[in-house]
Design a protein around this motif. Structure first.
Motif, mmCIF file in Angstrom:
data_model
loop_
_atom_site.group_PDB
_atom_site.id
_atom_site.type_symbol
_atom_site.label_atom_id
_atom_site.label_comp_id
_atom_site.label_asym_id
_atom_site.label_seq_id
_atom_site.Cartn_x
_atom_site.Cartn_y
_atom_site.Cartn_z
ATOM 1 N N THR A 138 -27.656 65.260 -36.272
ATOM 2 C CA THR A 138 -28.836 64.697 -35.618
ATOM 3 C C THR A 138 -30.048 65.584 -35.866
ATOM 4 N N ASP A 181 -32.416 68.016 -35.770
ATOM 5 C CA ASP A 181 -32.698 69.096 -34.843
ATOM 6 C C ASP A 181 -34.199 69.122 -34.603
ATOM 7 N N GLY A 210 -19.620 67.537 -34.627
ATOM 8 C CA GLY A 210 -20.553 67.196 -33.559
ATOM 9 C C GLY A 210 -20.760 65.697 -33.475
ATOM 10 N N VAL A 228 -21.656 71.501 -31.684
ATOM 11 C CA VAL A 228 -23.097 71.302 -31.891
ATOM 12 C C VAL A 228 -23.546 71.865 -33.243
ATOM 13 N N LEU A 287 -18.014 72.777 -26.918
ATOM 14 C CA LEU A 287 -19.177 71.948 -27.218
ATOM 15 C C LEU A 287 -20.177 72.725 -28.077
ATOM 16 N N ALA A 288 -20.340 74.005 -27.760
ATOM 17 C CA ALA A 288 -21.270 74.828 -28.525
ATOM 18 C C ALA A 288 -20.859 74.888 -29.993
ATOM 19 N N LEU A 308 -23.778 69.222 -35.832
ATOM 20 C CA LEU A 308 -24.527 68.004 -35.516
ATOM 21 C C LEU A 308 -25.520 67.704 -36.628
ATOM 22 N N LEU A 325 -17.663 63.930 -32.180
ATOM 23 C CA LEU A 325 -17.526 64.150 -30.739
ATOM 24 C C LEU A 325 -18.457 63.227 -29.954
ATOM 25 N N VAL A 326 -19.682 63.106 -30.414
ATOM 26 C CA VAL A 326 -20.637 62.227 -29.728
ATOM 27 C C VAL A 326 -20.127 60.790 -29.738
#
Lengths: 116, 116
Positions: A103, A105, A8, A98, A94-95, A101, A11-12
């Motif tokens: 980041t 949450d 994730g 994620v 994308l799911a 990720l 990708l970002v």
DNA sequence: TACACGTGTAAGAGAATTCTTACACGTGAA
DNA sequence: TTCACGTGTAAGAATTCTCTTACACGTGTA
């Protein structure tokens, strides 16, 4: 069958790196062949320090690769070339990304109310 | 054979819209089914105005679609759902998109010097 | 009436991006 | 020595992005 895509976070970073007209031009230009910074700056038509910054961003995202080489007349030349990437952007892809990720949450916080 | 991809400008907008952890979460969540703003805000764990802003960006990029509907008890509910997109990110695909970039090409300016 | 729930938007602070300008260092040739 | 060419980086301004807070409006129910 589980074609593991990018993290994730990766990708970002890739998306952020490509979400800029100038960097897109840089990638497109390098797709036509490798080049060194100063020349590339003249070809695209931007200042060298600016190009330097954008190349750093693209390299950090793994989209281009740079290598410092010595020309015949002893000058230090930094050549860049594209990294032959291939990302697919679909809702399911994308799911999946994620899930990894890091980041913060917004959820999982100090137990907030949530009905239904 | 010429699979016309997105415009350079469209691509930049899409990439910018997806280059954000929270918006990526929104897309991933909506990939699991449609939902209305207030509920989605609680599910993801962010404030409604913030989610509202991000949804605007995603909708402007054509990644999600919103529709205002009336619930049985007369409330105005704004439902969002993903737009089933599919973008491919490769050097050549980007090079093609760059051709349609309307962003002021640093080049083509008042004829600057350029030797090989 | 007052509350709970839905919608939308505007103002402001804080942080990140983008870009210019200026400086540092190195080499080879005039 | 001076110039042309290559490298790298730092400081600052202008802009954009992100997020919170606060306000507006609407409906159905206690």
């Amino acid at each position: 069958m589980t074609a593991t895509g990018p993290t994730g976070d990766e990708l970002v970073e890739v998306l952020a790196a490509l979400a800029n007209p100038l960097r897109l031009r840089i990638v497109a230009t390098l797709a036509g062949g490798r080049d060194y910074v100063s020349h590339l700056a003249r070809v695209i038509g931007v200042s060298r320090p600016l190009l330097h910054m954008h190349l750093q961003r693209l390299e950090a995202a793994g989209l281009v690769v740079g290598s410092l080489e010595l020309s015949e007349d002893g000058k230090a030349m930094k050549y860049f070339e594209i990294a032959d990437f291939d990302f697919t952007l679909t809702p399911s892809a994308l799911a999946e990304a994620v899930l990894t990720l890091t980041t913060p949450d917004p959820q999982r916080g100090p137990a907030r109310e949530e009905r239904s």
